[in-house]
Write a protein that holds these residues in place. Structure first.
Motif, PDB file in Angstrom:
ATOM      1  N   ILE A   1       0.855  -1.187   0.000  1.00  0.00           N
ATOM      2  CA  ILE A   1       0.000   0.000   0.000  1.00  0.00           C
ATOM      3  C   ILE A   1       0.892   1.239   0.000  1.00  0.00           C
ATOM      4  CG2 ILE A   1      -1.790   1.265   1.259  1.00  0.00           C
ATOM      5  CD1 ILE A   1      -2.577  -1.447   2.540  1.00  0.00           C
ATOM      6  N   PRO A   2       0.693   2.140  -0.951  1.00  0.00           N
ATOM      7  CA  PRO A   2       1.556   3.324  -1.006  1.00  0.00           C
ATOM      8  C   PRO A   2       1.301   4.269   0.171  1.00  0.00           C
ATOM      9  CG  PRO A   2      -0.153   3.443  -2.700  1.00  0.00           C
ATOM     10  CD  PRO A   2      -0.290   2.117  -2.025  1.00  0.00           C
ATOM     11  N   GLN A   3       2.345   5.022   0.509  1.00  0.00           N
ATOM     12  CA  GLN A   3       2.228   6.061   1.530  1.00  0.00           C
ATOM     13  C   GLN A   3       1.476   7.243   0.922  1.00  0.00           C
ATOM     14  OE1 GLN A   3       2.686   5.991   4.570  1.00  0.00           O
ATOM     15  NE2 GLN A   3       4.178   4.403   4.975  1.00  0.00           N
ATOM     16  N   PRO A   4       0.715   8.028   1.625  1.00  0.00           N
ATOM     17  CA  PRO A   4       0.448   7.972   3.067  1.00  0.00           C
ATOM     18  C   PRO A   4      -0.715   7.029   3.420  1.00  0.00           C
ATOM     19  CG  PRO A   4      -0.579   9.917   2.196  1.00  0.00           C
ATOM     20  CD  PRO A   4       0.127   9.235   1.033  1.00  0.00           C
ATOM     21  N   THR A   5      -1.329   6.405   2.426  1.00  0.00           N
ATOM     22  CA  THR A   5      -2.474   5.529   2.687  1.00  0.00           C
ATOM     23  C   THR A   5      -2.095   4.393   3.627  1.00  0.00           C
ATOM     24  OG1 THR A   5      -3.292   6.047   0.470  1.00  0.00           O
ATOM     25  CG2 THR A   5      -4.284   4.162   1.583  1.00  0.00           C
TER      26      THR A   5
ATOM     27  N   ASN B   1      -3.391   2.485  10.998  1.00  0.00           N
ATOM     28  CA  ASN B   1      -3.819   3.155  12.226  1.00  0.00           C
ATOM     29  C   ASN B   1      -5.330   3.228  12.391  1.00  0.00           C
ATOM     30  OD1 ASN B   1      -1.234   3.817  13.405  1.00  0.00           O
ATOM     31  ND2 ASN B   1      -0.964   5.180  11.662  1.00  0.00           N
ATOM     32  N   LEU B   2      -6.070   2.552  11.508  1.00  0.00           N
ATOM     33  CA  LEU B   2      -7.523   2.531  11.662  1.00  0.00           C
ATOM     34  C   LEU B   2      -7.894   1.793  12.943  1.00  0.00           C
ATOM     35  CD1 LEU B   2      -8.753   1.705   8.036  1.00  0.00           C
ATOM     36  CD2 LEU B   2      -9.127   3.827   9.308  1.00  0.00           C
ATOM     37  N   PRO B   3      -8.823   2.346  13.702  1.00  0.00           N
ATOM     38  CA  PRO B   3      -9.217   1.645  14.935  1.00  0.00           C
ATOM     39  C   PRO B   3     -10.055   0.407  14.604  1.00  0.00           C
ATOM     40  CG  PRO B   3     -10.566   3.592  14.618  1.00  0.00           C
ATOM     41  CD  PRO B   3      -9.519   3.615  13.525  1.00  0.00           C
ATOM     42  N   CYS B   4      -9.882  -0.619  15.398  1.00  0.00           N
ATOM     43  CA  CYS B   4     -10.718  -1.811  15.270  1.00  0.00           C
ATOM     44  C   CYS B   4     -11.982  -1.576  16.085  1.00  0.00           C
ATOM     45  CB  CYS B   4      -9.995  -3.042  15.798  1.00  0.00           C
ATOM     46  SG  CYS B   4      -8.664  -3.592  14.734  1.00  0.00           S
ATOM     47  N   PRO B   5     -13.131  -1.985  15.558  1.00  0.00           N
ATOM     48  CA  PRO B   5     -14.369  -1.769  16.314  1.00  0.00           C
ATOM     49  C   PRO B   5     -14.416  -2.655  17.553  1.00  0.00           C
ATOM     50  CG  PRO B   5     -14.792  -3.121  14.385  1.00  0.00           C
ATOM     51  CD  PRO B   5     -13.368  -2.675  14.297  1.00  0.00           C
TER      52      PRO B   5
END
Length: 153
Positions: free
Chosen positions: A7-11, A17-21
């Protein structure tokens, strides 16, 4: 399934860093912690081993796929015109995440990977799959598999 390094930066940083539910309810099933579970894949992508006959249209049969089958020897014989093969062609793990399960087992995140995985043809009348369901359930029980990862297509 994309690998973080692909996955390219900044993605990449955003995804990592997406929170897990979190869920306030308890699962309706019980069992050992994920770190102790042996997991099998059941896919409706009509995955076959190279050299096997493709699934016929509307087939209710299932295929048993040994865990040690090299991913380069796997093909998709799903016949739906609505099935986009581009993700599969780039990474088999999109519909058959066996490499990711092996990574998770090596990291101790799951207890292990089943010796057998299962493929059926999606877009088939479920009534035509009754015998296959019994075969799959019997093999899962025989191999003492705790959990199944479903990859519907």
């Amino acid at each position: 399934m994309a690998r973080p390094e692909d996955i390219p930066q900044p993605t990449r940083d955003v995804v990592l860093n997406l929170p897990c539910p979190s869920f306030d309810t308890t699962p309706f099933v019980s069992g050992p912690p994920l770190s102790q579970r042996r997991i099998a894949i059941v896919t409706s992508a009509a995955v076959i081993k190279r050299g096997d006959q493709p699934f016929p249209f509307g087939s209710g049969e299932c295929r048993f796929i040994p865990n040690d089958t090299p991913t380069g020897e796997l093909l998709v014989s799903h016949v739906s015109i609505n099935f986009d093969r581009s993700g599969w062609q780039r990474d088999v793990n999109v519909v058959f995440p066996v490499d990711r399960l092996k990574d998770m087992a090596a990291a101790g995140e799951i207890g292990g990977v089943a010796p057998t995985h299962y493929a059926v043809m999606g877009s088939t009348d479920p009534a035509a799959m009754a015998e296959s369901v019994e075969q799959i359930a019997g093999q899962l029980k025989q191999e003492r598999i705790d959990s199944v990862l479903l990859t519907p297509v």
